[in-house]
Design a protein around this motif. Structure first.
Motif, PDB file in Angstrom:
ATOM      1  N   TRP A   1     -10.233  17.870 -83.296  1.00  0.00           N
ATOM      2  CA  TRP A   1      -9.724  16.594 -82.804  1.00  0.00           C
ATOM      3  C   TRP A   1      -8.823  16.005 -83.875  1.00  0.00           C
ATOM      4  CZ3 TRP A   1     -13.628  12.196 -81.208  1.00  0.00           C
ATOM      5  CH2 TRP A   1     -12.919  11.119 -80.661  1.00  0.00           C
TER       6      TRP A   1
ATOM      7  N   GLN B   1     -12.174   8.307 -86.826  1.00  0.00           N
ATOM      8  CA  GLN B   1     -10.814   7.799 -86.957  1.00  0.00           C
ATOM      9  C   GLN B   1      -9.848   8.852 -86.431  1.00  0.00           C
ATOM     10  OE1 GLN B   1      -9.896   4.745 -87.917  1.00  0.00           O
ATOM     11  NE2 GLN B   1     -12.006   4.128 -88.278  1.00  0.00           N
TER      12      GLN B   1
ATOM     13  N   HIS C   1      -7.486   8.052 -83.542  1.00  0.00           N
ATOM     14  CA  HIS C   1      -6.876   7.255 -82.471  1.00  0.00           C
ATOM     15  C   HIS C   1      -5.640   7.952 -81.907  1.00  0.00           C
ATOM     16  CE1 HIS C   1      -9.469   3.912 -83.670  1.00  0.00           C
ATOM     17  NE2 HIS C   1      -9.263   4.347 -84.906  1.00  0.00           N
ATOM     18  N   GLY C   2      -5.468   7.846 -80.602  1.00  0.00           N
ATOM     19  CA  GLY C   2      -4.317   8.455 -79.943  1.00  0.00           C
ATOM     20  C   GLY C   2      -4.276   9.956 -80.143  1.00  0.00           C
ATOM     21  N   GLY C   3      -5.434  10.552 -80.247  1.00  0.00           N
ATOM     22  CA  GLY C   3      -5.508  11.954 -80.642  1.00  0.00           C
ATOM     23  C   GLY C   3      -5.508  12.956 -79.508  1.00  0.00           C
TER      24      GLY C   3
ATOM     25  N   ASN D   1      -1.405   2.821 -88.939  1.00  0.00           N
ATOM     26  CA  ASN D   1      -1.810   4.101 -89.518  1.00  0.00           C
ATOM     27  C   ASN D   1      -1.321   4.143 -90.960  1.00  0.00           C
ATOM     28  OD1 ASN D   1      -2.435   6.698 -90.177  1.00  0.00           O
ATOM     29  ND2 ASN D   1      -1.107   7.656 -88.680  1.00  0.00           N
TER      30      ASN D   1
ATOM     31  N   ASP E   1      -5.091  -1.778 -88.392  1.00  0.00           N
ATOM     32  CA  ASP E   1      -4.515  -1.371 -87.116  1.00  0.00           C
ATOM     33  C   ASP E   1      -3.355  -0.403 -87.271  1.00  0.00           C
ATOM     34  OD1 ASP E   1      -4.446  -1.402 -84.323  1.00  0.00           O
ATOM     35  OD2 ASP E   1      -2.854  -2.893 -84.324  1.00  0.00           O
TER      36      ASP E   1
ATOM     37  N   GLY F   1      -5.992  12.937 -84.835  1.00  0.00           N
ATOM     38  CA  GLY F   1      -5.566  11.610 -84.428  1.00  0.00           C
ATOM     39  C   GLY F   1      -5.321  10.709 -85.617  1.00  0.00           C
ATOM     40  N   GLU F   2      -4.764   9.542 -85.335  1.00  0.00           N
ATOM     41  CA  GLU F   2      -4.430   8.586 -86.388  1.00  0.00           C
ATOM     42  C   GLU F   2      -5.686   8.043 -87.068  1.00  0.00           C
ATOM     43  OE1 GLU F   2      -0.695   6.040 -85.189  1.00  0.00           O
ATOM     44  OE2 GLU F   2      -2.203   6.042 -83.589  1.00  0.00           O
ATOM     45  N   ASP F   3      -5.643   8.001 -88.385  1.00  0.00           N
ATOM     46  CA  ASP F   3      -6.725   7.408 -89.170  1.00  0.00           C
ATOM     47  C   ASP F   3      -6.371   5.950 -89.431  1.00  0.00           C
ATOM     48  OD1 ASP F   3      -8.473   6.511 -91.168  1.00  0.00           O
ATOM     49  OD2 ASP F   3      -8.607   8.494 -92.071  1.00  0.00           O
ATOM     50  N   LYS F   4      -7.126   5.037 -88.805  1.00  0.00           N
ATOM     51  CA  LYS F   4      -6.871   3.599 -88.962  1.00  0.00           C
ATOM     52  C   LYS F   4      -7.992   2.927 -89.756  1.00  0.00           C
ATOM     53  CE  LYS F   4      -4.016   3.141 -84.862  1.00  0.00           C
ATOM     54  NZ  LYS F   4      -3.743   2.349 -83.670  1.00  0.00           N
ATOM     55  N   THR F   5      -8.509   3.654 -90.728  1.00  0.00           N
ATOM     56  CA  THR F   5      -9.585   3.120 -91.559  1.00  0.00           C
ATOM     57  C   THR F   5      -9.189   1.807 -92.217  1.00  0.00           C
ATOM     58  OG1 THR F   5     -10.375   5.351 -92.028  1.00  0.00           O
ATOM     59  CG2 THR F   5     -11.106   3.622 -93.512  1.00  0.00           C
TER      60      THR F   5
END
Length: 102
Positions: A66, A51, A53-55, A77, A75, A68-72
């Motif tokens: 690394w 998770q 994203h966009g990182g 954040n 969609d 990035g956004e966690d989208k667990t």
């Protein structure tokens, strides 16, 4: 000294088939553990989807980080910014959420 060459012909068809299956399985397992597979979900060292994203990735003292956004949870954040660490850019360990969403 005479060196004898191995011949597959001395093996039964069943044994040849069994050896072929074993070789294929070993090769497939080795490939699966050491290759990227574009389009598939990338798992962290705990077997969970990464998770981030966009990182972006930073390098410090031989370790890659690394962020990035966690989208667990969907969609959007809803958790915050997650961090993963790696020494080889292939195996990523989740370090947790470093910037929680307020």
């Amino acid at each position: 000294m005479t060196v004898k060459r191995f011949s597959w012909a001395i093996l039964s068809p069943y044994t040849r088939l069994l050896l072929t299956i074993v070789f294929v399985l070993v090769a497939a397992t080795t490939w699966a553990q050491s290759e990227f597979r574009p389009g598939e979900v990338w798992l962290d060292t705990d077997g969970k989807p990464i998770q981030a994203h966009g990182g972006g990735i930073l390098l410090r003292d031989g370790v890659y980080y690394w962020y990035g956004e966690d989208k667990t949870h969907g969609d959007r954040n809803r958790t915050g910014i997650a961090c993963y660490s790696s020494k080889d850019l292939y195996r990523w360990k989740r370090e947790g959420v470093v910037l929680p969403k307020e």
